[in-house]
Design an enzyme around this catalytic site. Sequence first.
Site, short mmCIF file in Angstrom:
data_model
loop_
_atom_site.label_atom_id
_atom_site.label_comp_id
_atom_site.label_asym_id
_atom_site.label_seq_id
_atom_site.Cartn_x
_atom_site.Cartn_y
_atom_site.Cartn_z
N HIS A 187 38.49 19.33 -39.92
CA HIS A 187 38.41 20.63 -40.59
C HIS A 187 37.80 21.70 -39.71
O HIS A 187 38.08 22.89 -39.88
CB HIS A 187 37.68 20.50 -41.93
CG HIS A 187 38.58 19.90 -42.95
ND1 HIS A 187 38.58 18.55 -43.22
CD2 HIS A 187 39.58 20.43 -43.69
CE1 HIS A 187 39.52 18.30 -44.11
NE2 HIS A 187 40.14 19.42 -44.40
N GLU A 427 50.11 13.92 -49.72
CA GLU A 427 49.34 13.61 -48.51
C GLU A 427 48.97 12.14 -48.42
O GLU A 427 48.18 11.74 -47.58
CB GLU A 427 48.12 14.53 -48.38
CG GLU A 427 47.30 14.69 -49.62
CD GLU A 427 46.18 15.72 -49.48
OE1 GLU A 427 45.93 16.23 -48.38
OE2 GLU A 427 45.56 16.01 -50.52
N ASP A 451 46.47 14.68 -43.74
CA ASP A 451 46.12 13.41 -44.36
C ASP A 451 47.31 12.45 -44.38
O ASP A 451 47.13 11.25 -44.21
CB ASP A 451 45.59 13.64 -45.79
CG ASP A 451 44.12 14.04 -45.77
OD1 ASP A 451 43.37 13.44 -44.97
OD2 ASP A 451 43.74 14.95 -46.51
N CYS A 498 51.80 22.27 -45.85
CA CYS A 498 50.61 23.10 -45.66
C CYS A 498 49.64 22.47 -44.66
O CYS A 498 48.58 23.02 -44.39
CB CYS A 498 49.91 23.41 -46.98
SG CYS A 498 49.24 21.95 -47.76
C1 PEP Z 1 46.30 18.05 -45.30
O1 PEP Z 1 45.76 16.96 -45.51
O2 PEP Z 1 47.29 18.20 -44.56
C2 PEP Z 1 45.76 19.28 -45.92
C3 PEP Z 1 46.40 20.42 -45.85
O3 PEP Z 1 44.55 19.19 -46.54
P1 PEP Z 1 43.17 19.12 -45.72
O4 PEP Z 1 43.48 19.36 -44.28
O5 PEP Z 1 42.26 20.15 -46.28
O6 PEP Z 1 42.72 17.73 -46.00
MG MG Z 2 44.31 16.80 -47.09
#
Ligand code: PEP
Ligand code: MG
Length: 540
Positions: A187, A427, A451, A498
């Site tokens: 993140h 995911e 994920d 996303c």
């Molecule tokens: C993902 O897992 O691709 C996602 C967009 O969620 P995060 O990165 O916040 O886990």
């Molecule tokens: Mg995710």
Amino acid sequence: MTEYKGKAIVKGIATGKVFFYSKDTEAVRRIKVSDTEAEKERYAAAKEKALFQLDEIYKKALEEVGEENAAIFEVHQMLLSDDDFNDSVINVIDTEGVNAEYAVARTGDNLAEVFAAMEDEYFKARAADMKDITERVLNVLKGSESTNVPSEPVILIAEDLAPSETVQMDKNNLLAFVTRLGSSNSHTAILARNMDIPALIGVEISKDWNGKQAIIDGVRGVIIVDPDEATVMEYNKKIAKQTERKNLLNTLKGQEDVTLDGKHIKLYANIGGVGDVADVLKNDAKGIGLFRSEFLYLESDDFPTEEQQFEAYKKVAQLMAGKKVIIRTLDIGADKQVDYFNLDKEDNPALGYRAIRICLQQPEIFRTQLRALLRASAFGNIAIMYPMIISEDEVLKIKEISSSVKEELKAEGISFDENTEEGIMIETPAAAVISDKLAKLVDFFSIGTNDLTQYTLAADRQNAKLEAIADPHHEAVLRLIELVCKNAHEAGIWAGICGELGSDLELTERFMKMGVDELSVSSSRILPVRQKIRQSKAYS
Ligand code: PEP
Ligand code: MG
């Protein structure tokens, strides 16, 4: 001049002064002293300085995030001025004849324990504040207070950065990130992309670089410490080129997101909070495809109330003026830890109690968020998205809760948009494989490739050693994406991406051919992706 190699996670070049960020986790030592008066004076001076810092932070927060959010720093000032704290520190110094650091640490630990044991939730939450102020006074005493937050634009060097640490930093003071640990899909990497600043991981960093000049080359994946004059001149030229390319991309603002053969794509942006909307608008995204609402929780010292959340969601909806805003319900857990959730320490947190699992087991938290989201839907074009889904059963439970929240709002005469779209994130491999069934229950799919890659390839996205293995280009991940799109379309719903892979220009054309309907990417990637979409073919 020395060059060190790493892995670039955000391309681009930056030059500036190095700031070494250290968590300062060194344990406080108990040292016997003969001059207790001198220790008490050291403590008094440190306390004054800490109070001054808190006052400055309060003023800054007031300007940047408003009175409600700034109030916590007033609480910190009160706690630090309180007699209980002061009397205890003085008492420990006097009775045990020890150093001020030890007296402050002992007092902080004791009072934090007292708060934590209280019944009242408000006081319970003050335990974390007590730890915070103790840390602040200790940092002043150790003379290391300035090592924690940069106060001028710098290249930030750190062992690793947690999302909660990154969000607290003043974005205007970050020119680039360089860490030893971390991975492309962590993140913190995502935050760097959102901020559009060059970032490197996997660099053998050194404390000795602190204060030195450096150049980050996010194209070659290197940091050059103490560059010589010729190198500085060479990089100044590269920076001028970088600006030129940005200007060129700017000409794509206002253009449609359509392939050469006429397929229209929803090109949306990912955000972590209200503060990111300016970049979304600046880069001309046509909507928000992922609002990571958990950042509201990460930035807060206690559960954000319905009203606080409502205000944030409403503001984003209003700023986006009718454009789609997809807000994901909280995705706490794994690397996004929040003290006040009091989550157990888990052996495998990414496979643990997180995201929708928390929401379904603690529905009071979920209902508060859903009320805020639905109320905000009356002020713009909001859609709700649920993370970490693995089964139809979960979706049915979510729908039951969401229907009951809607009934509750109706009974209270509170308006909301009854047609608010509700979708899920794909995911987990489980969700991808049964996406034919899930598609019949929801309005849209958004594929979380960060994920999905980690779970499909059994490779922890946080683990720097697995960078090469956790490859989202793996055929298994790409086939799952294709399957999800196919199943979505058969059920008459749309599917987007996303995760970070959505802005991978090497795959844009392939995504178009797979039938991906939406790409939601960091704001800084909107224009490069638009350019690529406009050069791609979807049907041949
Ligand atoms: C993902 O897992 O691709 C996602 C967009 O969620 P995060 O990165 O916040 O886990
Ligand atoms: Mg995710």
